[in-house]
Design an enzyme around this catalytic site. Structure first.
Site, mmCIF file in Angstrom:
data_model
loop_
_atom_site.group_PDB
_atom_site.id
_atom_site.type_symbol
_atom_site.label_atom_id
_atom_site.label_comp_id
_atom_site.label_asym_id
_atom_site.label_seq_id
_atom_site.Cartn_x
_atom_site.Cartn_y
_atom_site.Cartn_z
ATOM 1 N N ASN A 265 0.698 -1.395 0.278
ATOM 2 C CA ASN A 265 -0.170 0.089 -0.257
ATOM 3 C C ASN A 265 0.791 1.081 0.040
ATOM 4 O O ASN A 265 0.380 2.564 -0.370
ATOM 5 C CB ASN A 265 -0.743 -0.050 1.283
ATOM 6 C CG ASN A 265 -0.185 -0.218 2.510
ATOM 7 O OD1 ASN A 265 0.520 -1.339 2.589
ATOM 8 N ND2 ASN A 265 -0.219 0.628 3.609
ATOM 9 N N SER B 30 -11.500 -4.170 -0.638
ATOM 10 C CA SER B 30 -12.191 -3.088 -0.027
ATOM 11 C C SER B 30 -12.668 -2.145 -1.008
ATOM 12 O O SER B 30 -11.961 -1.790 -1.869
ATOM 13 C CB SER B 30 -11.350 -2.250 1.196
ATOM 14 O OG SER B 30 -11.708 -1.197 1.795
ATOM 15 N N GLY B 31 -13.910 -1.608 -0.842
ATOM 16 C CA GLY B 31 -14.563 -0.886 -1.774
ATOM 17 C C GLY B 31 -14.151 0.361 -1.967
ATOM 18 O O GLY B 31 -14.058 0.950 -3.306
ATOM 19 N N THR C 149 -27.575 -7.620 9.071
ATOM 20 C CA THR C 149 -28.520 -6.949 7.885
ATOM 21 C C THR C 149 -27.449 -6.429 6.785
ATOM 22 O O THR C 149 -26.671 -5.662 7.140
ATOM 23 C CB THR C 149 -29.469 -5.883 8.327
ATOM 24 O OG1 THR C 149 -30.475 -6.596 9.427
ATOM 25 C CG2 THR C 149 -30.299 -5.490 7.201
ATOM 26 N N CYS D 1 -3.210 4.436 7.712
ATOM 27 C CA CYS D 1 -3.692 3.826 9.038
ATOM 28 C C CYS D 1 -2.627 3.988 10.325
ATOM 29 O O CYS D 1 -2.862 3.663 11.206
ATOM 30 C CB CYS D 1 -3.812 2.339 8.941
ATOM 31 S SG CYS D 1 -5.207 2.135 7.822
#
Length: 394
Positions: free
Chosen positions: A149, A198-199, A236, A324
């Site tokens: 990354n 990851s979107g 959900t 991060c």
């Protein structure tokens, strides 16, 4: 604002937003409900599952399980397998993994697991022979990212998977978060067992990810509750975000965009390295072994945070490495593992381009950056002799 921090997160693409819009405003049933609105929502989830599977080359859409993010996917893959296989507590991973893997593995050592950390060379590349030596009978998980990354360095996932399969019974987990949507991926042609994505790294919203679980690989549920995701992850379903991830995966299949991004990255990188004397590239110079959108460049004798602030003042967003750990003052663990000198590691900047980056933005960045670096070198607290050498070179 010029945004060159796409490895941290990306803008939601207009096409993606339009795909998810109806599920935020018009169609809002629970996909677990038996009525027609609920079943419409369920059908939208399954369509998105097919779109994700197609982008990464999964054999079957059922191998895709939706999660909240890449970190959840990584934690579930590694932690779940070890929970289910208590006699296989040996993990092999690299020194340059994302925090989601690195910090988890460090935590697992406190719970009785043993971790073998594979080193990288000064170009950020692995020695595959080290992996062969590290494999054991009790190795449970081998976890190696597809693309770093921070530097964009690509690891030879196909070769690694073959070695793992031929020399052990371990599962092979890949953090593919930075790679998906940037390079071709075909998991059918690899020995990857578990693959995280990851979107928000490919123009979907934050808060949606997925874990590829190869057919035949078993994991315990990460969240207990209802029977969502075929009983593998309760809760959900976040239908609007799932639809968005599917749309983003469909959008990412346009290879022409990736070629344009790479051309702009090359222009940015080449010009910086040729015009700014104290600039050095972090990661292999072989661009075929790096992501096409990423350049990690150190400016020796300058603090990266100061560069970031000055660029921000003129409307340019970059980062000093992984988002991060951006709040810490420590050198990047990735750059430390590559033995980048401290005076360079502290001045590292990651430029990560995206589908909305323009040539005009790159030209403006190249116009203002040399002056910013020159001023910061003059203000630098580092040894005056080193500074003088740099200034003479300029």
């Amino acid at each position: 604002m010029i945004y060159l921090d796409n490895n941290a997160t990306t803008r939601v693409a207009p096409e993606v937003f339009e795909a998810m819009r109806p599920y935020l405003t018009e169609t809002y049933g629970n996909p677990s409900s038996a009525h027609s609105m609920g079943q419409h929502m369920k059908a939208a989830i399954e369509h998105a599952r097919e779109q994700v599977a197609e982008l990464i080359g999964a054999s079957d859409p059922s191998e895709i399980v939706f999660t909240s993010c890449g970190s959840e996917s990584d934690n579930w893959a590694i932690g779940g397998f070890l929970e289910q296989n208590p006699n296989r507590r040996h993990i092999i991973t690299t020194r340059v993994e994302h925090e989601a893997v690195r910090n988890l593995c460090e935590h697992l050592t406190e719970l009785g697991c043993e971790v073998t950390w594979l080193e990288v060379d000064e170009s950020g590349e692995l020695n595959i022979a080290d992996l062969r030596k590290a494999l054991r009978r009790n190795t449970g998980v081998v976890s190696v990212m597809m693309a770093n990354n921070e530097t964009g360095v690509l690891f030879p996932i196909e070769e690694i998977g073959k070695i793992v399969r031929e020399n052990s019974d371990a599962v092979f987990h890949v953090d593919g978060v930075q790679a998906v949507g940037k390079i071709p991926i075909n998991l059918k042609e690899t020995n990857v067992d578990l693959f995280a994505l990851s979107g928000h790294k490919l123009h979907a919203p934050q808060g949606i990810g997925a874990l590829y679980i190869r057919n035949g690989v078993s994991l315990p549920p990460f969240i207990l509750g209802g029977g969502q995701e075929s009983g593998r992850r309760a809760g959900t379903s976040a239908v609007p975000n799932i639809v968005a991830l599917g749309a983003a995966c469909a959008l990412a299949r346009n290879s022409e965009v990736h070629e344009a991004i790479e051309c702009l990255r090359n222009k940015l990188e080449d010009t910086i390295l040729s015009q700014i004397p104290n600039a050095r590239l972090n990661g292999t110079a072989d661009r075929s072994k790096r992501l096409p959108n990423t350049s990690n460049i150190s400016f020796e004798y300058v603090e990266g945070e100061n560069i970031l602030v000055h660029l921000d003042r003129v409307g340019i967003c970059v980062s000093t490495g992984s988002a991060c750990h951006s709040t810490t003052k420590e050198s990047s663990p990735t750059l430390r593992a590559m033995n980048v000198p401290y005076t360079a590691a502290q001045g590292s900047i990651r430029f990560s381009l995206g589908r909305y980056t323009t040539e005009e933005e790159i030209d403006y960045t190249l116009k203002v950056l040399p002056e910013i670096i020159g001023k910061l070198v003059e203000m630098s607290p580092y040894d005056q002799e080193l500074k003088a050498l740099t200034m003479r070179q300029r």
